[in-house]
Motif scaffolding. Structure first.
Motif, short mmCIF file in Angstrom:
data_model
loop_
_atom_site.label_atom_id
_atom_site.label_comp_id
_atom_site.label_asym_id
_atom_site.label_seq_id
_atom_site.Cartn_x
_atom_site.Cartn_y
_atom_site.Cartn_z
N UNK A 162 0.82 -1.22 0.00
CA UNK A 162 0.00 0.00 0.00
C UNK A 162 0.85 1.26 0.00
N UNK A 163 2.11 1.10 -0.37
CA UNK A 163 3.02 2.25 -0.39
C UNK A 163 3.98 2.18 0.79
N UNK A 164 5.19 2.72 0.60
CA UNK A 164 6.20 2.61 1.66
C UNK A 164 5.82 3.34 2.94
N UNK A 165 5.21 4.52 2.84
CA UNK A 165 4.86 5.26 4.06
C UNK A 165 3.78 4.54 4.86
N UNK A 166 2.79 3.99 4.18
CA UNK A 166 1.75 3.24 4.88
C UNK A 166 2.34 2.02 5.57
N UNK A 167 3.30 1.36 4.90
CA UNK A 167 3.96 0.21 5.51
C UNK A 167 4.70 0.59 6.78
N UNK A 168 5.39 1.73 6.75
CA UNK A 168 6.11 2.19 7.94
C UNK A 168 5.14 2.51 9.07
N UNK A 169 4.03 3.17 8.74
CA UNK A 169 3.06 3.54 9.76
C UNK A 169 2.40 2.31 10.38
N UNK A 170 2.10 1.30 9.57
CA UNK A 170 1.51 0.07 10.10
C UNK A 170 2.48 -0.62 11.05
N UNK A 171 3.75 -0.68 10.66
CA UNK A 171 4.76 -1.29 11.54
C UNK A 171 4.88 -0.50 12.84
N UNK A 172 4.88 0.83 12.75
CA UNK A 172 5.00 1.68 13.93
C UNK A 172 3.78 1.49 14.84
N UNK A 173 2.59 1.52 14.24
CA UNK A 173 1.36 1.35 15.01
C UNK A 173 1.35 -0.01 15.71
#
Length: 296
Positions: A162-173
């Protein structure tokens, strides 16, 4: 038992997300997670840890808003029509974990001076907001990933579907939500150990080792134990302690103990039942667990 099972789950999942994010072998995750966040809890004074936990909750909220904001445009409504009814039965034990909210009700009732309307409002709002967040989270995640693909939707998004930023946010969340829960249950289990050994304090390093190392060993032996540990906790512990027992306590108190008191009412009996149920925990335990679980 419940604390141990859930600490196993959080150590395994927190370690898995950490290892995946850092590009490390899966086996490195649980030790790294325990070393980082177990040490944080052990070495940080309680007052400072409360501020840290509050900040982590802020990170959870901001990352959640970012995920929803970025993910909603990518949601395909047709994917949300896919259903797997047999899978509902596998979710029932895990859903029992939500019953841990009983922990905070006695403290909440005391703070609100046993005002029934106030307590009811607090429970309804406090449960409704997480419910809305949960539904939004599921709609975004399940609406992005192709159903029936056999791929873990979260893993797919973390890896950039779903895009690199979304991936980072999901991991962070995911990681920070696990950490806040982990912190609460570490404090809860530490409180239990200090009840067993009253001469030791919650700053005792031996008790921290007793709290952190057994879950670490189990998580290291089986890094994929997250869901199984939640199922065990929900099926054999939480369903009894937080599902059946509160109802039995209220029923017993309404029928016996409070019936003998002229000033007692049904509302007071209900409050008494909740307080009796909280007798398994001290106030500090209840507050710390709510800090962790209530903000997942």
């Amino acid at each position: 038992f419940i604390h141990e099972a859930l600490l196993v789950a959080y150590t395994a999942q927190g370690g898995a997300v950490l290892a995946q994010s850092a590009g490390l072998p899966t086996a490195a995750g649980p030790p790294l997670f325990t070393a980082a966040f177990g040490s944080l809890v052990a070495l940080t004074p309680a007052a400072a840890m409360e501020k840290v936990n509050t900040a982590l909750v802020g990170v959870v909220v901001l990352s959640f808003l970012g995920i929803v904001g970025l993910g909603v445009p990518m949601v395909e409504p047709s994917k949300l029509l896919h259903a797997n009814l047999p899978g509902v039965f596998h979710a029932i034990p895990v859903s029992f974990v939500a019953l841990v909210y009983h922990n905070v009700i006695p403290v909440l009732a005391e703070q609100l001076r046993y005002d029934r309307r106030g307590v009811t409002t607090a429970v309804a709002v406090g449960s409704g907001v997480p419910l809305l967040m949960f539904l939004a989270w599921n709609a975004v995640v399940l609406g992005i990933v192709e159903p029936g693909s056999g791929v873990d939707p979260l893993d797919a998004i973390r890896q950039g579907s779903a895009g690199p930023l979304t991936g980072v946010l999901v991991s962070l969340f995911s990681e920070v939500a696990v950490v806040t829960s982990f912190v609460g249950f570490v404090y809860g289990l530490m409180s239990f150990w200090t009840d067993v050994w009253p001469h030791r304090t919650q700053r005792d390093k031996l008790l921290y080792a007793l709290t952190l190392l057994p879950p670490l060993v189990v998580a290291e032996v089986d890094p994929a134990i997250f869901l199984n540990a939640l199922e065990v906790a929900g099926t054999y512990g939480i369903s009894v302690l937080f599902g059946a027992l509160p109802a039995v306590l209220v029923w017993r108190l309404r029928g016996t103990s409070y019936a003998a008191l002229p000033a007692a009412t049904g509302d007071e009996a209900t409050a008494g039942g909740g307080s009796a149920g909280a007798g398994f925990y001290d106030d500090d335990d209840v507050e710390e667990e709510e800090e962790g679980r209530g903000r997942r």
